[in-house]
Design a protein around this motif. Structure first.
Motif, mmCIF file in Angstrom:
data_model
loop_
_atom_site.group_PDB
_atom_site.id
_atom_site.type_symbol
_atom_site.label_atom_id
_atom_site.label_comp_id
_atom_site.label_asym_id
_atom_site.label_seq_id
_atom_site.Cartn_x
_atom_site.Cartn_y
_atom_site.Cartn_z
ATOM 1 N N MET A 1 0.842 -1.188 0.000
ATOM 2 C CA MET A 1 0.000 0.000 0.000
ATOM 3 C C MET A 1 0.884 1.246 0.000
ATOM 4 S SD MET A 1 -3.227 -0.549 2.448
ATOM 5 C CE MET A 1 -2.815 -1.784 3.635
ATOM 6 N N ARG A 2 0.433 2.223 -0.753
ATOM 7 C CA ARG A 2 1.138 3.493 -0.765
ATOM 8 C C ARG A 2 0.369 4.509 0.050
ATOM 9 N NH1 ARG A 2 2.748 5.232 -6.698
ATOM 10 N NH2 ARG A 2 1.579 3.476 -7.457
ATOM 11 N N SER A 3 1.088 5.478 0.582
ATOM 12 C CA SER A 3 0.461 6.525 1.387
ATOM 13 C C SER A 3 -0.037 7.635 0.462
ATOM 14 C CB SER A 3 1.474 7.089 2.383
ATOM 15 O OG SER A 3 0.901 8.115 3.117
ATOM 16 N N VAL A 4 -1.267 8.043 0.640
ATOM 17 C CA VAL A 4 -1.858 9.124 -0.141
ATOM 18 C C VAL A 4 -2.296 10.195 0.843
ATOM 19 C CG1 VAL A 4 -3.699 9.778 -1.707
ATOM 20 C CG2 VAL A 4 -2.651 7.530 -1.908
ATOM 21 N N VAL A 5 -1.604 11.328 0.861
ATOM 22 C CA VAL A 5 -1.917 12.475 1.704
ATOM 23 C C VAL A 5 -2.066 12.040 3.165
ATOM 24 C CG1 VAL A 5 -3.344 14.542 1.943
ATOM 25 C CG2 VAL A 5 -3.156 13.449 -0.271
ATOM 26 N N GLY A 6 -1.093 11.330 3.682
ATOM 27 C CA GLY A 6 -1.104 10.953 5.091
ATOM 28 C C GLY A 6 -2.051 9.823 5.439
ATOM 29 N N MET A 7 -2.690 9.222 4.449
ATOM 30 C CA MET A 7 -3.633 8.142 4.700
ATOM 31 C C MET A 7 -3.234 6.952 3.833
ATOM 32 S SD MET A 7 -7.674 8.304 4.019
ATOM 33 C CE MET A 7 -8.677 6.864 3.971
ATOM 34 N N ARG A 8 -3.206 5.772 4.428
ATOM 35 C CA ARG A 8 -2.848 4.587 3.661
ATOM 36 C C ARG A 8 -4.068 4.088 2.890
ATOM 37 N NH1 ARG A 8 2.033 2.455 4.690
ATOM 38 N NH2 ARG A 8 1.422 0.346 4.086
ATOM 39 N N VAL A 9 -3.898 3.993 1.570
ATOM 40 C CA VAL A 9 -4.978 3.570 0.694
ATOM 41 C C VAL A 9 -4.468 2.416 -0.156
ATOM 42 C CG1 VAL A 9 -6.484 4.273 -1.198
ATOM 43 C CG2 VAL A 9 -5.942 5.884 0.598
ATOM 44 N N ARG A 10 -5.274 1.388 -0.274
ATOM 45 C CA ARG A 10 -4.891 0.239 -1.090
ATOM 46 C C ARG A 10 -4.980 0.612 -2.559
ATOM 47 N NH1 ARG A 10 -5.775 -4.035 -4.006
ATOM 48 N NH2 ARG A 10 -5.478 -6.179 -3.306
ATOM 49 N N LEU A 11 -3.920 0.320 -3.314
ATOM 50 C CA LEU A 11 -3.900 0.556 -4.746
ATOM 51 C C LEU A 11 -3.821 -0.791 -5.470
ATOM 52 C CD1 LEU A 11 -1.458 3.578 -4.960
ATOM 53 C CD2 LEU A 11 -3.918 3.600 -5.217
ATOM 54 N N PRO A 12 -4.252 -0.852 -6.720
ATOM 55 C CA PRO A 12 -4.173 -2.122 -7.454
ATOM 56 C C PRO A 12 -2.731 -2.589 -7.603
ATOM 57 C CG PRO A 12 -5.554 -0.558 -8.616
ATOM 58 C CD PRO A 12 -4.912 0.188 -7.491
ATOM 59 N N TYR A 13 -2.531 -3.893 -7.411
ATOM 60 C CA TYR A 13 -1.208 -4.496 -7.547
ATOM 61 C C TYR A 13 -1.062 -4.972 -8.992
ATOM 62 C CZ TYR A 13 2.881 -7.304 -6.334
ATOM 63 O OH TYR A 13 4.150 -7.830 -6.271
ATOM 64 N N LYS A 14 -0.376 -4.188 -9.804
ATOM 65 C CA LYS A 14 -0.292 -4.421 -11.250
ATOM 66 C C LYS A 14 0.343 -5.763 -11.632
ATOM 67 C CE LYS A 14 -2.158 -0.473 -12.306
ATOM 68 N NZ LYS A 14 -3.480 -0.361 -12.846
ATOM 69 N N SER A 71 -10.738 -14.162 -18.803
ATOM 70 C CA SER A 71 -10.354 -12.861 -18.252
ATOM 71 C C SER A 71 -11.034 -11.689 -18.960
ATOM 72 C CB SER A 71 -8.841 -12.682 -18.310
ATOM 73 O OG SER A 71 -8.405 -12.671 -19.653
ATOM 74 N N ASP A 72 -11.565 -11.914 -20.161
ATOM 75 C CA ASP A 72 -12.251 -10.835 -20.872
ATOM 76 C C ASP A 72 -13.650 -10.581 -20.341
ATOM 77 O OD1 ASP A 72 -10.081 -10.467 -22.450
ATOM 78 O OD2 ASP A 72 -10.892 -11.534 -24.175
ATOM 79 N N SER A 73 -14.228 -11.567 -19.629
ATOM 80 C CA SER A 73 -15.619 -11.403 -19.239
ATOM 81 C C SER A 73 -15.889 -11.501 -17.737
ATOM 82 C CB SER A 73 -16.480 -12.437 -19.964
ATOM 83 O OG SER A 73 -16.097 -13.746 -19.563
ATOM 84 N N LYS A 74 -14.944 -12.007 -16.943
ATOM 85 C CA LYS A 74 -15.211 -12.190 -15.517
ATOM 86 C C LYS A 74 -14.045 -11.725 -14.666
ATOM 87 C CE LYS A 74 -18.412 -15.908 -16.296
ATOM 88 N NZ LYS A 74 -18.801 -17.270 -16.042
ATOM 89 N N CYS A 75 -14.357 -11.345 -13.410
ATOM 90 C CA CYS A 75 -13.329 -10.869 -12.489
ATOM 91 C C CYS A 75 -13.799 -11.037 -11.049
ATOM 92 C CB CYS A 75 -13.001 -9.411 -12.767
ATOM 93 S SG CYS A 75 -14.369 -8.283 -12.467
ATOM 94 N N ASP A 76 -12.876 -10.889 -10.126
ATOM 95 C CA ASP A 76 -13.190 -10.876 -8.698
ATOM 96 C C ASP A 76 -13.101 -9.444 -8.198
ATOM 97 O OD1 ASP A 76 -13.589 -13.613 -8.335
ATOM 98 O OD2 ASP A 76 -11.456 -13.991 -7.990
ATOM 99 N N ILE A 77 -14.058 -9.036 -7.380
ATOM 100 C CA ILE A 77 -14.018 -7.717 -6.748
ATOM 101 C C ILE A 77 -13.220 -7.859 -5.466
ATOM 102 C CG2 ILE A 77 -15.393 -5.897 -5.685
ATOM 103 C CD1 ILE A 77 -17.645 -6.679 -7.652
ATOM 104 N N VAL A 78 -12.090 -7.176 -5.394
ATOM 105 C CA VAL A 78 -11.146 -7.346 -4.300
ATOM 106 C C VAL A 78 -11.323 -6.292 -3.213
ATOM 107 C CG1 VAL A 78 -8.692 -7.478 -3.739
ATOM 108 C CG2 VAL A 78 -9.503 -8.373 -5.903
#
Length: 100
Positions: A1-14, A71-78
């Motif tokens: 996780m990266r810090s965004v303006v003093g708050m830790r926010v989860r970002l997508p893991y590419k 992968s073109d039609s389905k995904c998991d919401i994380v």
């Protein structure tokens, strides 16, 4: 996780293929139609640890992980971003222009 303006926010893991998405509508059966960062519409499945704990509504910003198969039609919401997390991501321009 990266810090965004003093708050830790989860970002997508590419490296795992995670990306931003926005909910278009709820399909039912813990599934949602999502518009992804790569401009594809997928059916997103709410993972078990989020069911009945995190409520997902249309226009929510999410982190999704496309399936290896179909992968073109389905995904998991994380992950679903809260309103304050969404505002901070917008302020730092982390959310792609396609989703705004």
């Amino acid at each position: 996780m990266r810090s965004v303006v003093g708050m830790r926010v989860r970002l997508p893991y590419k490296p795992k293929g995670e990306m931003f998405a926005i909910v278009k509508d709820m399909v039912g059966g813990s599934r949602a139609s999502v518009f992804c960062e790569d401009e594809k519409i997928r059916i997103g499945r709410i993972v078990g640890k989020m069911k009945k704990k995190v409520w997902i509504r249309p226009n929510d910003i999410l982190v999704i992980a496309p399936w290896v198969v179909q992968s073109d039609s389905k995904c998991d919401i994380v992950y679903r971003y809260t309103v304050t997390e969404k505002e901070r991501l917008n302020k730092k321009n982390f959310i792609p222009e396609v989703l705004q």
